[in-house]
Design an enzyme around this catalytic site. Structure first.
Site, PDB file in Angstrom:
ATOM      1  CG  ASP A   1      -1.845   1.178   1.319  1.00  0.00           C
ATOM      2  OD1 ASP A   1      -1.655   2.146   0.554  1.00  0.00           O
ATOM      3  OD2 ASP A   1      -2.754   1.149   2.159  1.00  0.00           O
TER       4      ASP A   1
ATOM      5  CE1 TYR B   1      -8.916  24.246 -23.399  1.00  0.00           C
ATOM      6  CE2 TYR B   1     -11.077  23.382 -23.978  1.00  0.00           C
ATOM      7  CZ  TYR B   1     -10.260  24.450 -23.671  1.00  0.00           C
ATOM      8  OH  TYR B   1     -10.770  25.711 -23.647  1.00  0.00           O
TER       9      TYR B   1
ATOM     10  CE  LYS C   1      -1.218  10.142 -12.380  1.00  0.00           C
ATOM     11  NZ  LYS C   1      -0.389   8.965 -12.022  1.00  0.00           N
TER      12      LYS C   1
END
Length: 226
Positions: free
Chosen positions: A52, A144, A155
């Site tokens: 985990d 977009y 990210k």
């Protein structure tokens, strides 16, 4: 024998990455939160380890169970529960960052002693074009229309931490991949790419040699200029 650890390897992109790297001859350790849910990757021939990425003790135990490590694929990630501004909170942001960014740091730091013992250490971080501001601003891109702030920000952080890790560890090959708009649970299987297409960049970068690229961001067509 190349020994590879893939986080979040029990389904979707992680499962397909495991399949392809096993096919390439790697010994694959599949890191999963719940080993009871790992029948699919176990059936491929991977060794399943409980991992985990939000739990330091779990991360440490998983890495301690490996005999060696050459390739680390940081694939585990979550989409989160916030998809705009009105439903955004610090807690929602923190939950996504804890898995998608801090999870990579936890696993990578724990893996460094094993990777440093490898002749050709490789780290691949699964990022996303959603973390690339130029794509988010281009109406012609799939990214977009995405309004989510936590996932996109996480990210973007993955791309940046990849560059910084690569600068700090010049003997490693450390890169980030963009799976593209792939049919997975994240998008209700609405993506126009298959999971095989979505893992092209990840697999290619996991297979690089000591003379391969580092500190780069790639999609399935090659390097994305940052």
């Amino acid at each position: 024998m190349t020994i590879t650890l893939i986080t979040g390897a029990n389904k979707s992109l992680g499962l397909e990455t495991a399949r392809r790297l096993l096919e390439a001859g790697h010994t694959v350790y599949a890191g999963v939160r719940d080993p009871a849910s790992a029948d699919a990757v176990r059936a491929l021939g991977a060794e399943v380890v409980q991992l985990d990425v939000t739990d330091q003790a779990s991360v440490d135990a998983a890495l301690a169970s490996l005999p060696a490590l050459d390739v680390l694929v940081n694939n585990a990630g979550v989409l989160g529960t916030s998809f705009g501004v009105d439903d955004l909170s610090a807690e929602a942001m923190q939950a996504v960052l804890d898995t998608n960014v801090l999870g990579i740091v936890r696993v990578t730091q724990a893996a460094l002693p094993l990777l440093r013992a490898s002749d050709a250490p490789v780290i691949l971080n699964v990022a996303s074009g959603v973390g690339f501001p130029r794509y988010l601003q281009d109406p012609a891109r799939d990214e977009y229309p995405v309004p989510a702030i936590p996932y996109a920000a996480s990210k973007a952080a993955v791309i940046t931490l990849t560059v910084q890790y690569a600068k700090n560890l010049p003997g490693f090959r450390i890169n980030a991949s963009d799976p593209g708009y792939t049919a997975t649970d994240f998008n209700g299987h609405g993506g126009h790419q298959t999971v095989t297409e979505g893992t092209d960049a990840t697999v290619a970068l996991a297979l690089v040699g000591a003379d391969g690229p580092t500190g780069e961001f790639h999609d399935r067509h090659g390097r994305v200029e940052l």
